[in-house]
Scaffold this motif. Sequence first.
Motif, PDB file in Angstrom:
ATOM      1  N   UNK A 155     -11.059  48.492  94.564  1.00  0.00           N
ATOM      2  CA  UNK A 155     -11.836  47.870  93.482  1.00  0.00           C
ATOM      3  C   UNK A 155     -12.739  48.895  92.800  1.00  0.00           C
ATOM      4  N   UNK A 156     -13.346  49.798  93.573  1.00  0.00           N
ATOM      5  CA  UNK A 156     -14.192  50.844  92.992  1.00  0.00           C
ATOM      6  C   UNK A 156     -13.367  51.773  92.097  1.00  0.00           C
ATOM      7  N   UNK A 157     -12.177  52.149  92.555  1.00  0.00           N
ATOM      8  CA  UNK A 157     -11.319  53.036  91.757  1.00  0.00           C
ATOM      9  C   UNK A 157     -10.817  52.343  90.495  1.00  0.00           C
ATOM     10  N   UNK A 158     -10.528  51.036  90.583  1.00  0.00           N
ATOM     11  CA  UNK A 158     -10.085  50.294  89.398  1.00  0.00           C
ATOM     12  C   UNK A 158     -11.214  50.236  88.374  1.00  0.00           C
ATOM     13  N   UNK A 159     -12.444  49.971  88.840  1.00  0.00           N
ATOM     14  CA  UNK A 159     -13.594  49.932  87.935  1.00  0.00           C
ATOM     15  C   UNK A 159     -13.766  51.280  87.241  1.00  0.00           C
ATOM     16  N   UNK A 160     -13.622  52.367  88.010  1.00  0.00           N
ATOM     17  CA  UNK A 160     -13.732  53.711  87.427  1.00  0.00           C
ATOM     18  C   UNK A 160     -12.629  53.949  86.403  1.00  0.00           C
ATOM     19  N   UNK A 161     -11.379  53.565  86.740  1.00  0.00           N
ATOM     20  CA  UNK A 161     -10.240  53.818  85.848  1.00  0.00           C
ATOM     21  C   UNK A 161     -10.385  53.046  84.538  1.00  0.00           C
ATOM     22  N   UNK A 162     -10.792  51.776  84.605  1.00  0.00           N
ATOM     23  CA  UNK A 162     -10.866  50.955  83.401  1.00  0.00           C
ATOM     24  C   UNK A 162     -12.035  51.361  82.507  1.00  0.00           C
ATOM     25  N   UNK A 163     -13.175  51.776  83.100  1.00  0.00           N
ATOM     26  CA  UNK A 163     -14.343  52.113  82.295  1.00  0.00           C
ATOM     27  C   UNK A 163     -14.227  53.494  81.660  1.00  0.00           C
ATOM     28  N   UNK A 164     -13.481  54.394  82.285  1.00  0.00           N
ATOM     29  CA  UNK A 164     -13.387  55.762  81.764  1.00  0.00           C
ATOM     30  C   UNK A 164     -12.027  56.073  81.156  1.00  0.00           C
ATOM     31  N   UNK A 172       7.128  47.568 103.941  1.00  0.00           N
ATOM     32  CA  UNK A 172       6.130  47.083 102.983  1.00  0.00           C
ATOM     33  C   UNK A 172       4.918  47.995 102.990  1.00  0.00           C
ATOM     34  N   UNK A 173       4.192  48.022 101.857  1.00  0.00           N
ATOM     35  CA  UNK A 173       2.996  48.854 101.778  1.00  0.00           C
ATOM     36  C   UNK A 173       1.929  48.290 102.695  1.00  0.00           C
ATOM     37  N   UNK A 174       1.341  49.156 103.528  1.00  0.00           N
ATOM     38  CA  UNK A 174       0.366  48.726 104.520  1.00  0.00           C
ATOM     39  C   UNK A 174      -0.890  48.192 103.843  1.00  0.00           C
ATOM     40  N   UNK A 175      -1.548  47.231 104.521  1.00  0.00           N
ATOM     41  CA  UNK A 175      -2.744  46.633 103.958  1.00  0.00           C
ATOM     42  C   UNK A 175      -2.459  45.256 103.403  1.00  0.00           C
ATOM     43  N   UNK A 176      -3.459  44.631 102.793  1.00  0.00           N
ATOM     44  CA  UNK A 176      -3.254  43.281 102.258  1.00  0.00           C
ATOM     45  C   UNK A 176      -2.338  43.296 101.043  1.00  0.00           C
ATOM     46  N   UNK A 177      -1.639  42.197 100.839  1.00  0.00           N
ATOM     47  CA  UNK A 177      -0.738  42.083  99.689  1.00  0.00           C
ATOM     48  C   UNK A 177      -1.505  42.136  98.377  1.00  0.00           C
ATOM     49  N   UNK A 178      -2.801  41.808  98.443  1.00  0.00           N
ATOM     50  CA  UNK A 178      -3.614  41.826  97.225  1.00  0.00           C
ATOM     51  C   UNK A 178      -3.711  43.228  96.641  1.00  0.00           C
ATOM     52  N   UNK A 179      -3.498  44.263  97.464  1.00  0.00           N
ATOM     53  CA  UNK A 179      -3.525  45.640  96.966  1.00  0.00           C
ATOM     54  C   UNK A 179      -2.479  45.841  95.878  1.00  0.00           C
ATOM     55  N   UNK A 180      -1.288  45.291  96.075  1.00  0.00           N
ATOM     56  CA  UNK A 180      -0.228  45.424  95.075  1.00  0.00           C
ATOM     57  C   UNK A 180      -0.526  44.589  93.832  1.00  0.00           C
ATOM     58  N   UNK A 181      -1.289  43.488  93.989  1.00  0.00           N
ATOM     59  CA  UNK A 181      -1.666  42.678  92.840  1.00  0.00           C
ATOM     60  C   UNK A 181      -2.752  43.368  92.011  1.00  0.00           C
ATOM     61  N   UNK A 182      -3.606  44.144  92.653  1.00  0.00           N
ATOM     62  CA  UNK A 182      -4.731  44.774  91.955  1.00  0.00           C
ATOM     63  C   UNK A 182      -4.281  45.915  91.046  1.00  0.00           C
ATOM     64  N   UNK A 183      -3.270  46.664  91.452  1.00  0.00           N
ATOM     65  CA  UNK A 183      -2.854  47.840  90.686  1.00  0.00           C
ATOM     66  C   UNK A 183      -1.913  47.428  89.558  1.00  0.00           C
ATOM     67  N   UNK A 184      -1.714  48.353  88.609  1.00  0.00           N
ATOM     68  CA  UNK A 184      -0.855  48.067  87.459  1.00  0.00           C
ATOM     69  C   UNK A 184       0.619  48.342  87.746  1.00  0.00           C
ATOM     70  N   UNK A 185       0.883  49.372  88.549  1.00  0.00           N
ATOM     71  CA  UNK A 185       2.264  49.797  88.806  1.00  0.00           C
ATOM     72  C   UNK A 185       2.435  50.092  90.294  1.00  0.00           C
ATOM     73  N   UNK A 186       3.526  49.613  90.864  1.00  0.00           N
ATOM     74  CA  UNK A 186       3.868  49.915  92.257  1.00  0.00           C
ATOM     75  C   UNK A 186       5.205  50.648  92.267  1.00  0.00           C
ATOM     76  N   UNK A 187       5.200  51.884  92.756  1.00  0.00           N
ATOM     77  CA  UNK A 187       6.410  52.694  92.834  1.00  0.00           C
ATOM     78  C   UNK A 187       6.840  52.835  94.283  1.00  0.00           C
TER      79      UNK A 187
END
Length: 454
Positions: free
Chosen positions: A197-206, A221-236
Amino acid sequence: MAKVKTAFFCSSCGTQYAKWMGQCTACKQWNTIVEEVIQKEEKVAWQTKSSAGIKRAAKPLLINEIDSTQEVRLNTLDQELNRVLGGGIVPGSMILLGGEPGIGKSTLLLQLSLKLPYKVLYVSGEESQKQIKMRAERINPSNNSCYILTETNTQQIFKQVETIEPDVLIIDSIQTLHTDYIEASAGSISQIKETTAELIKFAKETATPVILIGHITKDGNIAGPKILEHMVDTVLQFEGDRNHVYRILRALKNRFGSTAELGIYEMLGSGLREVSNPSEILLSNREEELSGTAIASTLEGMRPLMLEIQALVSTAVYGTPQRSATGYNLKRLNMILAVLEKRAGFRLGMKDVFLNITGGISVDDPAIDLAVVASILSSNEDDAISKDICFAGEVGLSGEIRPVNRVDQRIQEAEKLGFAKIFVSKYNKITYSSKQIQVVLVSKIEDLVNALFG
């Protein structure tokens, strides 16, 4: 001192609970709920000068008033990566790259950061600066615009970001980061959610693009909560066999482009080489013609590919015949064998059938059905198919050859690669005409058998 607050999270889907439960009510998984500290300070990790003061509230706009001019993308100078991303990196976007350990995720992004003509900050929480330098010397030792930082604390990372002001920020990896405002270990659900969330805030504001590397679980599957993939714009997804030199880059999610595109790389000692013509690696350079081999024309996104299908049909040694498929759907193989037995009269019920798509690639395009049928019949009859013949057609349950999409593009690719003949469905609407390649129209399996072995 503030009171420490805790909550319970599902380690599979990230759902929050007030108390421990045996089963997650959201994803129905058992024993996945763990307790984590969630006490948070009043500060925020990333603040621009404008956000530190009073901010004006967002104002709703009519959709016709919104500026719809195309955002200028950053050219990565990597045609394969540009294709998968949809034309380049969008400013302010969040990209998550996942893949197995040792597959080449760090090499791909280090190579990208050394190739980009922009100022790049490469943050590593897993390797030292000397380790990265050793790998960088193999790839591109003359780069002067890439900064390397070994740090896992997001507050320290943002301090360096304010000093350097990079055009692109790369994080290797998100599971190693932690913030001081969450009292939990790095890699936990709450830390991953908060640091992202901190990195997303930085990316969108700058408007600075941020690329994250993510670990994967044993299930892929990518480790961590599934919400991580929902938060980002692109999953490769970076995939391939470590025993082979070829790697495939796919987009599982892309808000700025198609998810059907495919990028192919070859792993070399000097880094990853872009494979601009994938057919060169998917077709074997055999001298003599062998039975059981057929060439299929398929599409991955907008890119046509020529694949080699290998089949082996032999008498079953045991009572129950074996069916095996590599890179192809086994249920679809069983369906095709049933069609050949019922509609075409071939006795394959008591024979072992093994099918393989060369190059380590998996394909779900139904247009390769015709090549699968041709390779199986070729092995069964022990009669080789000429190397200059290819196939593009779907096989139906009644034995008919059904039309496939974008057949003109498939014919053009076959012609470009020097094929003399291509078999397609009689029901396809073909607008492309050429004197260099012969287009053979077939309506059912019997037509294919007569043309190949008659």
